[in-house]
Design a protein around this motif. Structure first.
Motif, PDB file in Angstrom:
ATOM      1  N   PRO A 262     -53.575  22.533  22.533  1.00 54.75           N
ATOM      2  CA  PRO A 262     -54.882  23.010  22.057  1.00 54.75           C
ATOM      3  C   PRO A 262     -54.802  23.754  20.724  1.00 54.75           C
ATOM      4  O   PRO A 262     -55.760  23.716  19.940  1.00 54.75           O
ATOM      5  CB  PRO A 262     -55.346  23.944  23.184  1.00 54.75           C
ATOM      6  N   VAL A 411     -54.154  22.183  32.569  1.00 53.58           N
ATOM      7  CA  VAL A 411     -55.171  22.666  31.648  1.00 53.58           C
ATOM      8  C   VAL A 411     -54.498  23.602  30.646  1.00 53.58           C
ATOM      9  O   VAL A 411     -54.064  24.690  31.002  1.00 53.58           O
ATOM     10  CB  VAL A 411     -56.304  23.405  32.396  1.00 53.58           C
ATOM     11  N   SER A 412     -54.370  23.149  29.412  1.00 50.97           N
ATOM     12  CA  SER A 412     -53.686  23.934  28.363  1.00 50.97           C
ATOM     13  C   SER A 412     -52.302  24.375  28.811  1.00 50.97           C
ATOM     14  O   SER A 412     -51.831  25.449  28.458  1.00 50.97           O
ATOM     15  CB  SER A 412     -54.525  25.158  27.963  1.00 50.97           C
ATOM     16  N   TYR A 443     -59.162  19.134  23.843  1.00 50.60           N
ATOM     17  CA  TYR A 443     -58.543  20.382  23.413  1.00 50.60           C
ATOM     18  C   TYR A 443     -57.545  20.945  24.419  1.00 50.60           C
ATOM     19  O   TYR A 443     -56.527  21.519  24.023  1.00 50.60           O
ATOM     20  CB  TYR A 443     -59.621  21.439  23.135  1.00 50.60           C
ATOM     21  N   THR A 444     -57.814  20.791  25.700  1.00 49.39           N
ATOM     22  CA  THR A 444     -56.946  21.392  26.715  1.00 49.39           C
ATOM     23  C   THR A 444     -56.042  20.377  27.399  1.00 49.39           C
ATOM     24  O   THR A 444     -55.310  20.719  28.314  1.00 49.39           O
ATOM     25  CB  THR A 444     -57.792  22.101  27.792  1.00 49.39           C
ATOM     26  N   PHE A 476     -59.714  28.988  33.732  1.00 44.00           N
ATOM     27  CA  PHE A 476     -59.109  27.679  33.471  1.00 44.00           C
ATOM     28  C   PHE A 476     -59.068  26.803  34.720  1.00 44.00           C
ATOM     29  O   PHE A 476     -58.892  25.596  34.619  1.00 44.00           O
ATOM     30  CB  PHE A 476     -57.700  27.831  32.867  1.00 44.00           C
TER      31      PHE A 476
END
Length: 508
Positions: A262, A411-412, A443-444, A476
């Motif tokens: 990200p 997630v990220s 992005y993630t 998240f």
């Protein structure tokens, strides 16, 4: 270096570079000599609280100087550090503190207040320590600054090598997050393994951006640990903001970036990213795949290739890197780093056929000691650990991840286990049934999607579902997308057929 106590790295850096900046944070600068003194006093302060070697100390702090001081101080005192996301909900915190049997917790005032409220229900939690607040501590809590100021420095490390250093919670293959047990040996081994990569990942001349959260193993060992191992300078950034971090990099002439996808996605969209990366020698990425388009944009804007890697909490964490490849390829995780053995296994546990994907199994001194508290799920009798991730090797011997046997959503770089989210959804009175899957996110890397079946006659919106999850889960972990369905597909045994949901959603 010979396996000892991880906090020995601070003493070694202070002996070599006493007047050199160890940590930069906002307008503060702490030299290695000063940092060594702070770590020794923090170790003495913790030891004075009737904490015995092996006791667990939860650290719930952001990327401020207090985190590394408490972390290395706990390790020097022979204690076990338990990093905790300071944004954890009450339910998440109660699970980690209760499961780990933490004797003490260190956090800023809002988190410390939450911990104090839970202490009445957690018999083992005896000390709640507040950081960074000059006002009198609430009843039953202690101020870290006062403890450190009055403490006798503890210069001789207590324990090390195979002793447990770190208990870090990660989503397992079933149920709630489990504590991965990492010894001093495992953490030091991965630092030594990474330091054998050519070209060098880090040196004592580097100024390193440390914006990855320190409660995550990637930021904790691959960034902060490497800074201490080499006696480099770490620039602590508490929250990632694309514009602000580029300004910080320019101000401090950052030469080394340890990042996640990200970050590079966001930076690649900014017009001044090339100028901010003028002093950067090396940029690496991990925790999730970096989208090929973002990598190309970043390369065009800065002239820097981003070298990707792969690892796990259970492996302290780095296993592979494209720095080991002849050519770093987009969407590749490269090859095993020095000191790590890697195999691809078929469904029967034998070696996968050439050109066939297989589950990644690894062996090395950086492997964890199993899951808390009994070591279950650790390496087998031959030292091999099956990661649950499936990859294939191309003609050059470079690896690419193709799937995960486990249903984790990344997630990220943070693990989200669908069962945990589904359990929260099941508690909503308006939800008949729900399933959670991962979907691609620009992005993630991935995001959480909930497929929800409403109870008859219930009016329920996506915002209602997300708000319900936010009461029990960190941000998240919460769904970013909610789809309502008349029913869920099931297998012959009644299990939700998530493969069909992923096919229809284009998820992972």
């Amino acid at each position: 270096m010979t396996a000892g106590n991880l906090a020995d790295l601070v003493r070694r850096a202070a002996d070599r570079f006493p007047a050199k900046a160890a940590l930069l944070y906002q307008d503060q600068s702490v030299t290695w000599g000063e940092f060594e003194d702070q770590v020794s006093r923090a170790a003495g302060a913790l030891a004075s609280l009737d904490l015995a070697p092996g006791d667990r100390v939860a650290i719930a702090l952001g990327n401020t100087p207090a985190f590394p001081v408490c972390y290395f101080g706990a390790l020097r005192a022979g204690l076990v550090a338990v990093p905790v996301n300071p944004a954890s909900t009450s339910a998440e915190l109660r699970h980690v503190l209760g499961d780990s049997g933490a004797i003490a917790v260190v956090g800023q005032r809002p988190f410390a207040t939450l911990a104090s409220e839970l202490a009445a229900h957690l018999l083992e939690l005896r000390h709640v320590i507040v950081v960074g607040d000059a006002s009198p501590a609430p009843a039953g809590t202690l101020l870290l600054e006062e403890l450190v100021e009055s403490a006798r420095p503890l210069e001789s490390p207590q324990g090390g090598s195979e002793d447990l250093a770190l208990l870090i919670y990660t989503s397992g293959t079933s149920g709630r997050p489990r504590g991965a047990m990492l010894s001093h040996r495992a953490l030091l081994a991965n630092l030594e393994q990474c330091s054998r990569i050519e070209p060098p990942v880090m040196s004592d001349d580097d100024v390193v951006l440390v914006v990855l959260p320190l409660f995550h193993i990637y930021g904790l060992n691959a960034a902060l640990g490497m800074v201490a191992y080499h006696g480099a300078t770490g620039v602590l950034v508490e929250r990632f903001d694309p514009v602000d971090t580029l300004a910080i990099m320019r101000r401090h002439h950052v030469s080394n970036v340890v990042g996640a996808p990200p970050m590079y996605v966001a930076w690649s969209l900014l017009p001044d990213v090339g100028d901010a990366f003028a002093d950067v020698r090396l940029a690496v990425s991990g925790a999730a795949p970096l989208p090929a388009q973002a990598l190309t944009r970043f390369l065009d804007a800065t002239g820097h290739h981003v070298f990707e890697g792969y690892g796990l909490t259970e492996t302290a964490p780095v296993l592979t890197s494209t720095l080991m490849s002849a050519v770093a390829k987009p969407m590749s995780i490269g090859r095993a780093i020095p000191g790590v053995e890697l195999r691809l296994l078929n469904d029967s546990g034998g070696l996968a056929q050439e050109d066939d994907p297989g589950e990644i199994a690894v062996r090395g001194d950086n492997l964890f000691s199993g899951y808390w508290p009994d070591g279950a799920g650790g390496p087998d009798d031959s030292g091999w650990f099956r990661t649950g991730d499936v990859a294939y090797s191309d003609d050059d011997g470079d690896l690419s991840i193709v799937d995960r046997r486990r249903e984790l959503i990344l997630v990220s770089g943070f693990n989200v286990y669908p069962r945990e989210v589904e359990d929260v959804l099941a508690r909503h009175p308006g939800i008949e049934e729900a399933a959670v899957i991962g979907i691609a996110h620009p992005y993630t890397g991935e995001a959480v999607k909930a497929v929800v079946v409403r109870r008859p006659g219930v009016q329920l919106t996506a915002d209602d579902v997300i708000a319900h999850c936010a009461l029990s889960l960190a941000a998240f972990k919460c769904p970013t997308t909610v789809e309502f369905a008349a029913g869920l597909p099931h297998s012959a045994t009644g299990k939700t057929a998530k493969g069909r949901l992923r096919e229809s959603a284009g998820g992972s």
